[in-house]
Design a protein around this motif. Structure first.
Motif, PDB file in Angstrom:
ATOM      1  N   LYS A  34      63.317  16.260  67.808  1.00  0.00           N
ATOM      2  CA  LYS A  34      63.511  17.604  68.349  1.00  0.00           C
ATOM      3  C   LYS A  34      62.243  18.465  68.243  1.00  0.00           C
ATOM      4  CE  LYS A  34      68.482  17.482  67.604  1.00  0.00           C
ATOM      5  NZ  LYS A  34      68.583  16.300  68.381  1.00  0.00           N
ATOM      6  N   ALA A  35      61.120  17.814  68.586  1.00  0.00           N
ATOM      7  CA  ALA A  35      59.820  18.492  68.548  1.00  0.00           C
ATOM      8  C   ALA A  35      58.840  17.710  69.405  1.00  0.00           C
ATOM      9  CB  ALA A  35      59.304  18.578  67.114  1.00  0.00           C
ATOM     10  N   GLY A  36      57.776  18.370  69.812  1.00  0.00           N
ATOM     11  CA  GLY A  36      56.718  17.709  70.563  1.00  0.00           C
ATOM     12  C   GLY A  36      55.868  16.835  69.662  1.00  0.00           C
ATOM     13  N   ILE A  37      55.131  15.920  70.265  1.00  0.00           N
ATOM     14  CA  ILE A  37      54.306  14.980  69.513  1.00  0.00           C
ATOM     15  C   ILE A  37      53.282  15.698  68.633  1.00  0.00           C
ATOM     16  CG2 ILE A  37      52.665  14.598  71.408  1.00  0.00           C
ATOM     17  CD1 ILE A  37      53.839  11.755  69.191  1.00  0.00           C
ATOM     18  N   GLY A  38      52.735  16.802  69.107  1.00  0.00           N
ATOM     19  CA  GLY A  38      51.771  17.573  68.311  1.00  0.00           C
ATOM     20  C   GLY A  38      52.411  18.193  67.085  1.00  0.00           C
ATOM     21  N   VAL A  39      53.630  18.690  67.239  1.00  0.00           N
ATOM     22  CA  VAL A  39      54.357  19.270  66.101  1.00  0.00           C
ATOM     23  C   VAL A  39      54.697  18.182  65.089  1.00  0.00           C
ATOM     24  CG1 VAL A  39      56.505  20.432  65.409  1.00  0.00           C
ATOM     25  CG2 VAL A  39      55.255  21.197  67.442  1.00  0.00           C
ATOM     26  N   ILE A  40      55.118  17.025  65.571  1.00  0.00           N
ATOM     27  CA  ILE A  40      55.431  15.902  64.678  1.00  0.00           C
ATOM     28  C   ILE A  40      54.185  15.516  63.885  1.00  0.00           C
ATOM     29  CG2 ILE A  40      56.146  13.473  64.575  1.00  0.00           C
ATOM     30  CD1 ILE A  40      57.750  14.126  67.230  1.00  0.00           C
ATOM     31  N   ALA A  41      53.053  15.423  64.565  1.00  0.00           N
ATOM     32  CA  ALA A  41      51.794  15.088  63.893  1.00  0.00           C
ATOM     33  C   ALA A  41      51.449  16.129  62.838  1.00  0.00           C
ATOM     34  CB  ALA A  41      50.668  14.975  64.918  1.00  0.00           C
ATOM     35  N   ALA A  42      51.599  17.395  63.179  1.00  0.00           N
ATOM     36  CA  ALA A  42      51.282  18.466  62.225  1.00  0.00           C
ATOM     37  C   ALA A  42      52.211  18.417  61.011  1.00  0.00           C
ATOM     38  CB  ALA A  42      51.372  19.824  62.912  1.00  0.00           C
ATOM     39  N   ARG A  43      53.480  18.146  61.248  1.00  0.00           N
ATOM     40  CA  ARG A  43      54.421  18.063  60.125  1.00  0.00           C
ATOM     41  C   ARG A  43      54.081  16.888  59.225  1.00  0.00           C
ATOM     42  NH1 ARG A  43      59.819  19.608  63.564  1.00  0.00           N
ATOM     43  NH2 ARG A  43      59.959  17.348  63.799  1.00  0.00           N
ATOM     44  N   LEU A  44      53.734  15.742  59.815  1.00  0.00           N
ATOM     45  CA  LEU A  44      53.363  14.579  59.008  1.00  0.00           C
ATOM     46  C   LEU A  44      52.092  14.848  58.207  1.00  0.00           C
ATOM     47  CD1 LEU A  44      54.158  11.731  61.545  1.00  0.00           C
ATOM     48  CD2 LEU A  44      55.291  12.091  59.332  1.00  0.00           C
ATOM     49  N   GLU A  45      51.139  15.520  58.825  1.00  0.00           N
ATOM     50  CA  GLU A  45      49.870  15.805  58.149  1.00  0.00           C
ATOM     51  C   GLU A  45      50.050  16.808  57.017  1.00  0.00           C
ATOM     52  OE1 GLU A  45      45.252  16.839  59.185  1.00  0.00           O
ATOM     53  OE2 GLU A  45      46.778  17.389  60.639  1.00  0.00           O
ATOM     54  N   SER A  46      50.867  17.821  57.238  1.00  0.00           N
ATOM     55  CA  SER A  46      51.015  18.891  56.251  1.00  0.00           C
ATOM     56  C   SER A  46      51.995  18.558  55.135  1.00  0.00           C
ATOM     57  CB  SER A  46      51.487  20.172  56.947  1.00  0.00           C
ATOM     58  OG  SER A  46      52.838  20.030  57.365  1.00  0.00           O
ATOM     59  N   GLY A  47      52.824  17.537  55.339  1.00  0.00           N
ATOM     60  CA  GLY A  47      53.851  17.217  54.348  1.00  0.00           C
ATOM     61  C   GLY A  47      55.146  17.964  54.592  1.00  0.00           C
ATOM     62  N   ALA A  48      55.209  18.736  55.671  1.00  0.00           N
ATOM     63  CA  ALA A  48      56.414  19.500  56.009  1.00  0.00           C
ATOM     64  C   ALA A  48      57.241  18.733  57.038  1.00  0.00           C
ATOM     65  CB  ALA A  48      56.030  20.877  56.550  1.00  0.00           C
ATOM     66  N   TYR A  49      57.327  17.421  56.859  1.00  0.00           N
ATOM     67  CA  TYR A  49      57.991  16.547  57.824  1.00  0.00           C
ATOM     68  C   TYR A  49      59.501  16.507  57.615  1.00  0.00           C
ATOM     69  CZ  TYR A  49      57.144  13.577  53.753  1.00  0.00           C
ATOM     70  OH  TYR A  49      57.053  13.085  52.479  1.00  0.00           O
ATOM     71  N   TYR A  50      60.194  16.127  58.684  1.00  0.00           N
ATOM     72  CA  TYR A  50      61.619  15.835  58.634  1.00  0.00           C
ATOM     73  C   TYR A  50      61.753  14.324  58.461  1.00  0.00           C
ATOM     74  CZ  TYR A  50      62.500  20.447  60.809  1.00  0.00           C
ATOM     75  OH  TYR A  50      62.573  21.775  61.111  1.00  0.00           O
ATOM     76  N   PHE A  51      62.889  13.881  57.994  1.00  0.00           N
ATOM     77  CA  PHE A  51      63.132  12.456  57.786  1.00  0.00           C
ATOM     78  C   PHE A  51      62.887  11.657  59.066  1.00  0.00           C
ATOM     79  CE2 PHE A  51      66.252   8.857  57.451  1.00  0.00           C
ATOM     80  CZ  PHE A  51      65.538   8.122  56.524  1.00  0.00           C
ATOM     81  N   ASN A  52      63.388  12.151  60.196  1.00  0.00           N
ATOM     82  CA  ASN A  52      63.202  11.426  61.453  1.00  0.00           C
ATOM     83  C   ASN A  52      61.744  11.386  61.896  1.00  0.00           C
ATOM     84  OD1 ASN A  52      65.611  10.228  62.068  1.00  0.00           O
ATOM     85  ND2 ASN A  52      66.298  11.807  63.476  1.00  0.00           N
TER      86      ASN A  52
END
Length: 140
Positions: A34-52
């Motif tokens: 439920k997010a764009g690829i850039g948002v997913i990348a940012a969440r993974l990089e920052s540690g603010a990721y969702y399980f999915n």
């Protein structure tokens, strides 16, 4: 940078090929997260990721890398679900980065002084191999 976003990663006790750089897989990932690829990348990089962000990136990356959907799901169930997420976060991050910026040391886009000159043999591979500490993750 890799034209096809394919990356070899050692994780979960073995080496696998991951690739998300196919439009259908990116759409599937964005839908699941439920997010764009850039948002997913940012969440993974920052540690603010969702399980999915982790689970679906790895699952879809394995499918894009050549595994069947059943094989990819089995790998996720064995090595992501119920295990510490920090181990798999790095794998997911590398897979998404291969889509966004390519794979380091890939000959695509490489500039030589002599345009007709072949790149060295070691530069002719189509991806990269990275080892992560995710192979030490306990199995469920």
């Amino acid at each position: 940078m890799s034209a096809n976003g394919t990356r070899q990663l050692v994780w979960a006790g073995g080496e696998d090929t991951f690739c998300l750089a196919k439009v259908g897989l990116i759409f599937d990932l964005e839908d699941k997260c439920k997010a764009g690829i850039g948002v997913i990348a940012a969440r993974l990089e920052s540690g603010a990721y969702y399980f999915n962000d982790i689970r679906e990136t790895i699952r879809l990356g394995l499918i894009g890398g050549g595994k069947t959907p059943e094989q990819a799901m089995a790998a996720v169930k064995n090595h992501v679900d119920g295990n510490p997420l920090a181990h798999c976060q790095l794998v997911a991050y590398y897979v998404v980065q291969a889509v966004l910026i390519g794979v380091p040391d890939d000959p695509v886009g490489r500039k030589d002084d002599d345009p007709g000159k072949e790149p060295p043999a070691e530069a002719q591979q189509t991806g990269s191999s990275t080892t992560t500490d995710a192979s030490d993750a306990p199995k469920s």
